[in-house]
Scaffold this motif. Structure first.
Motif, PDB file in Angstrom:
ATOM      1  N   GLY A   1       0.833  -1.189   0.000  1.00  0.00           N
ATOM      2  CA  GLY A   1       0.000   0.000   0.000  1.00  0.00           C
ATOM      3  C   GLY A   1       0.870   1.241   0.000  1.00  0.00           C
ATOM      4  N   LEU A   2       0.312   2.333  -0.486  1.00  0.00           N
ATOM      5  CA  LEU A   2       1.045   3.595  -0.537  1.00  0.00           C
ATOM      6  C   LEU A   2       0.052   4.733  -0.354  1.00  0.00           C
ATOM      7  CD1 LEU A   2       3.795   5.027  -1.076  1.00  0.00           C
ATOM      8  CD2 LEU A   2       3.086   5.147  -3.475  1.00  0.00           C
ATOM      9  N   THR A   3       0.329   5.572   0.635  1.00  0.00           N
ATOM     10  CA  THR A   3      -0.551   6.695   0.933  1.00  0.00           C
ATOM     11  C   THR A   3       0.026   7.978   0.373  1.00  0.00           C
ATOM     12  OG1 THR A   3      -1.277   5.610   2.947  1.00  0.00           O
ATOM     13  CG2 THR A   3      -1.677   7.976   2.802  1.00  0.00           C
ATOM     14  N   LEU A   4      -0.816   8.692  -0.362  1.00  0.00           N
ATOM     15  CA  LEU A   4      -0.458   9.977  -0.943  1.00  0.00           C
ATOM     16  C   LEU A   4      -1.523  10.977  -0.478  1.00  0.00           C
ATOM     17  CD1 LEU A   4       0.302   8.134  -4.181  1.00  0.00           C
ATOM     18  CD2 LEU A   4       2.057   9.318  -2.845  1.00  0.00           C
ATOM     19  N   ARG A   5      -1.376  11.376   0.755  1.00  0.00           N
ATOM     20  CA  ARG A   5      -2.328  12.232   1.485  1.00  0.00           C
ATOM     21  C   ARG A   5      -3.689  11.552   1.530  1.00  0.00           C
ATOM     22  NH1 ARG A   5      -2.425  18.532   0.237  1.00  0.00           N
ATOM     23  NH2 ARG A   5      -2.959  17.703  -1.783  1.00  0.00           N
ATOM     24  N   TYR A   6      -4.673  12.031   0.778  1.00  0.00           N
ATOM     25  CA  TYR A   6      -6.008  11.438   0.842  1.00  0.00           C
ATOM     26  C   TYR A   6      -6.216  10.315  -0.173  1.00  0.00           C
ATOM     27  CZ  TYR A   6      -7.169  15.205   4.029  1.00  0.00           C
ATOM     28  OH  TYR A   6      -7.194  16.048   5.105  1.00  0.00           O
ATOM     29  N   GLY A   7      -5.231  10.060  -0.985  1.00  0.00           N
ATOM     30  CA  GLY A   7      -5.303   8.968  -1.948  1.00  0.00           C
ATOM     31  C   GLY A   7      -4.450   7.800  -1.479  1.00  0.00           C
ATOM     32  N   ILE A   8      -5.034   6.614  -1.455  1.00  0.00           N
ATOM     33  CA  ILE A   8      -4.304   5.438  -0.978  1.00  0.00           C
ATOM     34  C   ILE A   8      -4.381   4.330  -2.020  1.00  0.00           C
ATOM     35  CG2 ILE A   8      -4.136   3.657   0.807  1.00  0.00           C
ATOM     36  CD1 ILE A   8      -5.472   5.622   2.756  1.00  0.00           C
ATOM     37  N   TYR A   9      -3.212   3.914  -2.494  1.00  0.00           N
ATOM     38  CA  TYR A   9      -3.139   2.723  -3.344  1.00  0.00           C
ATOM     39  C   TYR A   9      -3.105   1.497  -2.439  1.00  0.00           C
ATOM     40  CZ  TYR A   9      -1.715   5.147  -7.688  1.00  0.00           C
ATOM     41  OH  TYR A   9      -1.660   5.918  -8.823  1.00  0.00           O
ATOM     42  N   ILE A  10      -3.893   0.494  -2.787  1.00  0.00           N
ATOM     43  CA  ILE A  10      -3.859  -0.801  -2.115  1.00  0.00           C
ATOM     44  C   ILE A  10      -3.694  -1.852  -3.206  1.00  0.00           C
ATOM     45  CG2 ILE A  10      -5.162  -2.509  -0.745  1.00  0.00           C
ATOM     46  CD1 ILE A  10      -4.407  -0.049   0.920  1.00  0.00           C
ATOM     47  N   ARG A  11      -2.725  -2.732  -3.033  1.00  0.00           N
ATOM     48  CA  ARG A  11      -2.549  -3.799  -4.014  1.00  0.00           C
ATOM     49  C   ARG A  11      -3.811  -4.661  -4.040  1.00  0.00           C
ATOM     50  NH1 ARG A  11       2.486  -6.672  -2.552  1.00  0.00           N
ATOM     51  NH2 ARG A  11       1.073  -8.371  -2.084  1.00  0.00           N
ATOM     52  N   SER A  12      -4.304  -4.957  -5.224  1.00  0.00           N
ATOM     53  CA  SER A  12      -5.593  -5.637  -5.405  1.00  0.00           C
ATOM     54  C   SER A  12      -5.720  -6.929  -4.612  1.00  0.00           C
ATOM     55  CB  SER A  12      -5.833  -5.937  -6.884  1.00  0.00           C
ATOM     56  OG  SER A  12      -5.857  -4.746  -7.624  1.00  0.00           O
ATOM     57  N   ASP A  13      -4.642  -7.694  -4.513  1.00  0.00           N
ATOM     58  CA  ASP A  13      -4.720  -8.965  -3.783  1.00  0.00           C
ATOM     59  C   ASP A  13      -4.853  -8.763  -2.272  1.00  0.00           C
ATOM     60  OD1 ASP A  13      -2.023  -8.023  -3.890  1.00  0.00           O
ATOM     61  OD2 ASP A  13      -1.279 -10.007  -3.355  1.00  0.00           O
ATOM     62  N   LEU A  14      -4.748  -7.510  -1.810  1.00  0.00           N
ATOM     63  CA  LEU A  14      -4.861  -7.199  -0.385  1.00  0.00           C
ATOM     64  C   LEU A  14      -6.065  -6.293  -0.094  1.00  0.00           C
ATOM     65  CD1 LEU A  14      -1.059  -6.565   0.165  1.00  0.00           C
ATOM     66  CD2 LEU A  14      -2.357  -8.595   0.848  1.00  0.00           C
ATOM     67  N   GLU A  15      -7.007  -6.262  -1.009  1.00  0.00           N
ATOM     68  CA  GLU A  15      -8.148  -5.340  -0.945  1.00  0.00           C
ATOM     69  C   GLU A  15      -8.887  -5.355   0.391  1.00  0.00           C
ATOM     70  OE1 GLU A  15     -12.252  -4.394  -3.432  1.00  0.00           O
ATOM     71  OE2 GLU A  15     -10.760  -5.753  -4.269  1.00  0.00           O
ATOM     72  N   GLY A  16      -9.085  -6.512   0.971  1.00  0.00           N
ATOM     73  CA  GLY A  16      -9.838  -6.583   2.214  1.00  0.00           C
ATOM     74  C   GLY A  16      -8.985  -6.598   3.467  1.00  0.00           C
ATOM     75  N   ASP A  17      -7.720  -6.236   3.346  1.00  0.00           N
ATOM     76  CA  ASP A  17      -6.783  -6.310   4.477  1.00  0.00           C
ATOM     77  C   ASP A  17      -6.980  -5.106   5.397  1.00  0.00           C
ATOM     78  OD1 ASP A  17      -4.515  -6.225   6.181  1.00  0.00           O
ATOM     79  OD2 ASP A  17      -3.328  -7.340   4.709  1.00  0.00           O
ATOM     80  N   ARG A  18      -7.772  -5.295   6.432  1.00  0.00           N
ATOM     81  CA  ARG A  18      -8.098  -4.198   7.356  1.00  0.00           C
ATOM     82  C   ARG A  18      -6.850  -3.617   8.008  1.00  0.00           C
ATOM     83  NH1 ARG A  18     -11.107  -4.528  13.115  1.00  0.00           N
ATOM     84  NH2 ARG A  18     -11.260  -2.281  13.467  1.00  0.00           N
ATOM     85  N   ALA A  19      -5.910  -4.467   8.391  1.00  0.00           N
ATOM     86  CA  ALA A  19      -4.699  -3.985   9.055  1.00  0.00           C
ATOM     87  C   ALA A  19      -3.889  -3.080   8.116  1.00  0.00           C
ATOM     88  CB  ALA A  19      -3.849  -5.162   9.527  1.00  0.00           C
ATOM     89  N   LEU A  20      -3.774  -3.476   6.854  1.00  0.00           N
ATOM     90  CA  LEU A  20      -3.037  -2.664   5.877  1.00  0.00           C
ATOM     91  C   LEU A  20      -3.724  -1.313   5.680  1.00  0.00           C
ATOM     92  CD1 LEU A  20      -0.955  -2.118   3.636  1.00  0.00           C
ATOM     93  CD2 LEU A  20      -2.449  -3.408   2.085  1.00  0.00           C
ATOM     94  N   ILE A  21      -5.035  -1.332   5.504  1.00  0.00           N
ATOM     95  CA  ILE A  21      -5.761  -0.075   5.278  1.00  0.00           C
ATOM     96  C   ILE A  21      -5.658   0.828   6.508  1.00  0.00           C
ATOM     97  CG2 ILE A  21      -8.039   0.941   4.834  1.00  0.00           C
ATOM     98  CD1 ILE A  21      -8.537  -1.596   3.026  1.00  0.00           C
ATOM     99  N   ALA A  22      -5.781   0.252   7.695  1.00  0.00           N
ATOM    100  CA  ALA A  22      -5.638   1.056   8.920  1.00  0.00           C
ATOM    101  C   ALA A  22      -4.243   1.670   8.996  1.00  0.00           C
ATOM    102  CB  ALA A  22      -5.913   0.199  10.152  1.00  0.00           C
ATOM    103  N   HIS A  23      -3.218   0.888   8.632  1.00  0.00           N
ATOM    104  CA  HIS A  23      -1.835   1.384   8.625  1.00  0.00           C
ATOM    105  C   HIS A  23      -1.712   2.572   7.676  1.00  0.00           C
ATOM    106  CE1 HIS A  23       2.632   0.963   8.656  1.00  0.00           C
ATOM    107  NE2 HIS A  23       2.485   1.445   7.436  1.00  0.00           N
ATOM    108  N   GLU A  24      -2.239   2.422   6.480  1.00  0.00           N
ATOM    109  CA  GLU A  24      -2.151   3.510   5.494  1.00  0.00           C
ATOM    110  C   GLU A  24      -2.939   4.731   5.957  1.00  0.00           C
ATOM    111  OE1 GLU A  24       0.073   3.425   3.151  1.00  0.00           O
ATOM    112  OE2 GLU A  24       0.560   1.322   3.503  1.00  0.00           O
TER     113      GLU A  24
END
Length: 160
Positions: free
Chosen positions: A87-110
């Motif tokens: 994942g990569l956060t660019l202020r309010y835009g966050i890229y999430i790798r498609s195979d990790l779409e439902g990864d709550r921990a990754l999204i919370a981290h970003e």
């Protein structure tokens, strides 16, 4: 991380390129990404995001690498962006790798990084601090990265 280190002069040369790339990518994500779900908005508030309604997630096969050669090389040397980046956060835009779409921990981290951007006040201020920490201390030990790891883990632990 590699032993290669940017000089302060090289860092100052690359920083405006990194900011321009981040702004361009954020625009792409905001234009085409999806809004946070109610559960993700709760997580965003819990990790310190002031304006979760501004956040968009963009699922993508691989995080795009900068096209600018010097910026691409810096990303590769530091290991901050690679085909394996989750994942990569660019202020309010966050890229999430498609195979990790439902990864709550990754999204919370970003989302913690989104809160850091908000506290810093600009993409430039965030990248100046975050990249400096990653280049001088090392990516996993950088204080802003450690904060993202610790806060996201705490929020997930506390919310079950």
């Amino acid at each position: 991380m590699s032993d290669a280190v940017l000089t302060p002069e090289q860092f100052e040369q690359i920083l405006p390129l990194a900011v321009a790339w981040a702004e361009e990518q954020e625009k792409r994500i905001l234009d085409s990404g999806v809004a946070l779900t109610p559960a993700q908005i709760r997580d965003a508030h819990a990790v310190g995001v002031s304006y979760p309604e501004r956040v968009r997630l963009f699922m993508i096969g691989a995080i795009p690498m900068p096209e600018q050669p010097v910026l691409r090389a810096a990303g590769e040397v530091t290991g901050l962006i690679s085909p394996f980046t989750a994942g990569l956060t660019l202020r309010y835009g966050i890229y999430i790798r498609s195979d990790l779409e439902g990864d709550r921990a990754l999204i919370a981290h970003e989302l913690v990084h989104t809160g850091q951007y908000e506290r810093c006040g600009s993409i430039l201020a965030f990248l100046r601090q975050y990249l400096h920490e990653c280049l001088t201390i090392g990516y996993p030990a950088a204080p802003m990265e450690q904060e993202a790891i610790l806060i996201s883990a705490r929020v997930l632990r506390e919310s079950g």
